[in-house]
Motif scaffolding. Structure first.
Motif, PDB file in Angstrom:
ATOM      1  N   LEU A   1      15.850  44.669  26.117  1.00  0.00           N
ATOM      2  CA  LEU A   1      16.421  45.922  26.511  1.00  0.00           C
ATOM      3  C   LEU A   1      16.101  46.877  25.753  1.00  0.00           C
ATOM      4  O   LEU A   1      16.508  46.617  24.408  1.00  0.00           O
ATOM      5  N   ALA A   2      15.014  47.934  25.592  1.00  0.00           N
ATOM      6  CA  ALA A   2      14.732  48.858  25.251  1.00  0.00           C
ATOM      7  C   ALA A   2      14.643  50.330  25.778  1.00  0.00           C
ATOM      8  O   ALA A   2      14.922  50.551  27.383  1.00  0.00           O
ATOM      9  N   ASN A   3      14.431  51.183  24.872  1.00  0.00           N
ATOM     10  CA  ASN A   3      14.557  52.577  25.369  1.00  0.00           C
ATOM     11  C   ASN A   3      15.867  53.116  25.738  1.00  0.00           C
ATOM     12  O   ASN A   3      16.259  53.802  26.780  1.00  0.00           O
ATOM     13  N   ASN A   4      17.040  53.019  25.333  1.00  0.00           N
ATOM     14  CA  ASN A   4      18.285  53.013  25.204  1.00  0.00           C
ATOM     15  C   ASN A   4      18.787  52.438  26.885  1.00  0.00           C
ATOM     16  O   ASN A   4      19.112  53.060  27.780  1.00  0.00           O
ATOM     17  N   GLY A   5      18.029  51.493  27.066  1.00  0.00           N
ATOM     18  CA  GLY A   5      18.047  50.737  27.870  1.00  0.00           C
ATOM     19  C   GLY A   5      17.890  50.930  29.392  1.00  0.00           C
ATOM     20  O   GLY A   5      17.835  50.522  30.305  1.00  0.00           O
ATOM     21  N   GLN A   6      16.713  51.516  29.429  1.00  0.00           N
ATOM     22  CA  GLN A   6      15.204  52.280  29.961  1.00  0.00           C
ATOM     23  C   GLN A   6      14.310  50.899  30.495  1.00  0.00           C
ATOM     24  O   GLN A   6      14.040  51.086  31.423  1.00  0.00           O
ATOM     25  N   ASN A   7      14.196  50.190  29.523  1.00  0.00           N
ATOM     26  CA  ASN A   7      13.282  48.933  29.545  1.00  0.00           C
ATOM     27  C   ASN A   7      13.872  47.798  29.448  1.00  0.00           C
ATOM     28  O   ASN A   7      14.282  47.621  28.342  1.00  0.00           O
ATOM     29  N   LEU A   8      13.574  46.978  30.438  1.00  0.00           N
ATOM     30  CA  LEU A   8      13.003  45.226  30.249  1.00  0.00           C
ATOM     31  C   LEU A   8      12.262  45.113  30.779  1.00  0.00           C
ATOM     32  O   LEU A   8      11.041  44.853  31.207  1.00  0.00           O
ATOM     33  N   ILE A   9      11.848  44.038  28.572  1.00  0.00           N
ATOM     34  CA  ILE A   9      10.488  43.867  28.557  1.00  0.00           C
ATOM     35  C   ILE A   9      11.111  41.687  28.591  1.00  0.00           C
ATOM     36  O   ILE A   9      12.205  41.409  27.278  1.00  0.00           O
ATOM     37  N   ILE A  10      10.240  41.287  29.177  1.00  0.00           N
ATOM     38  CA  ILE A  10      10.379  39.973  29.237  1.00  0.00           C
ATOM     39  C   ILE A  10       9.239  39.485  28.510  1.00  0.00           C
ATOM     40  O   ILE A  10       8.018  39.530  29.211  1.00  0.00           O
ATOM     41  N   ILE A  11       9.219  38.151  27.319  1.00  0.00           N
ATOM     42  CA  ILE A  11       8.060  37.805  27.014  1.00  0.00           C
ATOM     43  C   ILE A  11       8.166  36.742  26.846  1.00  0.00           C
ATOM     44  O   ILE A  11       9.004  35.577  26.314  1.00  0.00           O
ATOM     45  N   ALA A  12       7.324  35.518  27.421  1.00  0.00           N
ATOM     46  CA  ALA A  12       8.081  34.393  27.109  1.00  0.00           C
ATOM     47  C   ALA A  12       6.362  33.382  26.831  1.00  0.00           C
ATOM     48  O   ALA A  12       5.114  33.223  28.042  1.00  0.00           O
ATOM     49  N   THR A  13       6.026  32.267  26.127  1.00  0.00           N
ATOM     50  CA  THR A  13       4.619  31.882  25.849  1.00  0.00           C
ATOM     51  C   THR A  13       5.148  29.762  25.550  1.00  0.00           C
ATOM     52  O   THR A  13       6.470  29.777  24.900  1.00  0.00           O
ATOM     53  N   ASN A  14       4.448  29.569  25.907  1.00  0.00           N
ATOM     54  CA  ASN A  14       4.328  27.915  25.266  1.00  0.00           C
ATOM     55  C   ASN A  14       3.658  27.371  24.932  1.00  0.00           C
ATOM     56  O   ASN A  14       2.767  27.906  23.916  1.00  0.00           O
ATOM     57  N   SER A  15       3.817  25.975  23.953  1.00  0.00           N
ATOM     58  CA  SER A  15       3.275  25.715  23.347  1.00  0.00           C
ATOM     59  C   SER A  15       1.268  25.272  24.016  1.00  0.00           C
ATOM     60  O   SER A  15       0.563  24.580  22.646  1.00  0.00           O
ATOM     61  N   ASP A  16       0.608  25.514  25.213  1.00  0.00           N
ATOM     62  CA  ASP A  16      -0.648  24.936  25.459  1.00  0.00           C
ATOM     63  C   ASP A  16      -0.663  26.538  25.432  1.00  0.00           C
ATOM     64  O   ASP A  16      -2.152  26.503  25.651  1.00  0.00           O
ATOM     65  N   GLY A  17      -0.961  28.016  24.535  1.00  0.00           N
ATOM     66  CA  GLY A  17      -1.713  28.377  24.765  1.00  0.00           C
ATOM     67  C   GLY A  17      -1.006  29.889  25.789  1.00  0.00           C
ATOM     68  O   GLY A  17      -2.126  30.506  25.725  1.00  0.00           O
ATOM     69  N   GLN A  18      -0.551  28.982  26.950  1.00  0.00           N
ATOM     70  CA  GLN A  18       0.037  30.338  27.682  1.00  0.00           C
ATOM     71  C   GLN A  18       0.854  30.987  27.590  1.00  0.00           C
ATOM     72  O   GLN A  18       1.967  31.079  27.465  1.00  0.00           O
TER      73      GLN A  18
END
Length: 178
Positions: free
Chosen positions: A59-76
């Motif tokens: 949660l960034a920018n004083n709670g105004q943005n939600l950023i989700i990042i997810a990776t796996n071991s297959d390079g996806q």
């Protein structure tokens, strides 16, 4: 006078639709089937599951943005950003010039013998002015964010192929930065 009333009614109706299209107040579709700390989805029918160590919700920018990042071991990787985040509810991906939420899916093919020959393909959403998916936040606490998602993304920088990401779910620890 009747025409004026109809015009005012039309303007009020369009304003209501515009204001409610950015976020709905429902609580999403439940948490889906993601294990704690992971993101899962179906990518054109193939299973994607992220690693706990490489999955995050910020949660960034004083709670105004939600950023989700997810990776796996297959390079996806699956990533999404909600601009104008305001808690539990459903957020569209795409849908016009005033919708800034985005998502992407990527595949990296690492050439172990020559890492400089590694390639990455990225499928982005939205790729036109229509709504191509949504992210639903069903539960948010001080430390967690849980929800579901689906979207269609296009490889705009490559072969123009389209991938369908469906049955997506996440159950992630939440970091807050300002």
């Amino acid at each position: 006078m009747k025409t004026l009333k109809n015009v005012i009614l039309l303007i009020m109706t369009m304003s209501l639709i515009t204001l409610t299209s950015c976020k709905s107040d429902d609580d999403g579709d439940g948490g889906g089937n993601a294990a704690d700390g992971t993101v899962v989805a179906s990518v054109d029918g193939d299973n994607f599951q992220s690693l706990d160590i490489s999955s995050s919700a910020t949660l960034a920018n004083n709670g105004q943005n939600l950023i989700i990042i997810a990776t796996n071991s297959d390079g996806q990787a699956i990533n999404f950003t909600i601009i104008g985040y305001s808690g539990e509810g459903t957020y569209p991906i795409g849908g016009g010039a005033n919708i800034f939420n985005s998502a992407s899916y990527s595949e990296t093919d690492v050439d172990i013998n020559n890492p400089q020959n590694s390639t990455t393909e990225i499928w982005q959403a939205p790729y036109n002015d229509t709504q191509v998916g949504e992210i639903s936040i069903s539960n948010e606490t001080e430390t967690k964010v849980v929800g579901t998602f689906s979207f269609t993304a296009k490889n705009t920088g490559g072969d123009q192929s389209v991938k369908t990401i469906s049955d997506g779910a996440f159950d992630l620890n939440k970091d807050v930065i300002n």
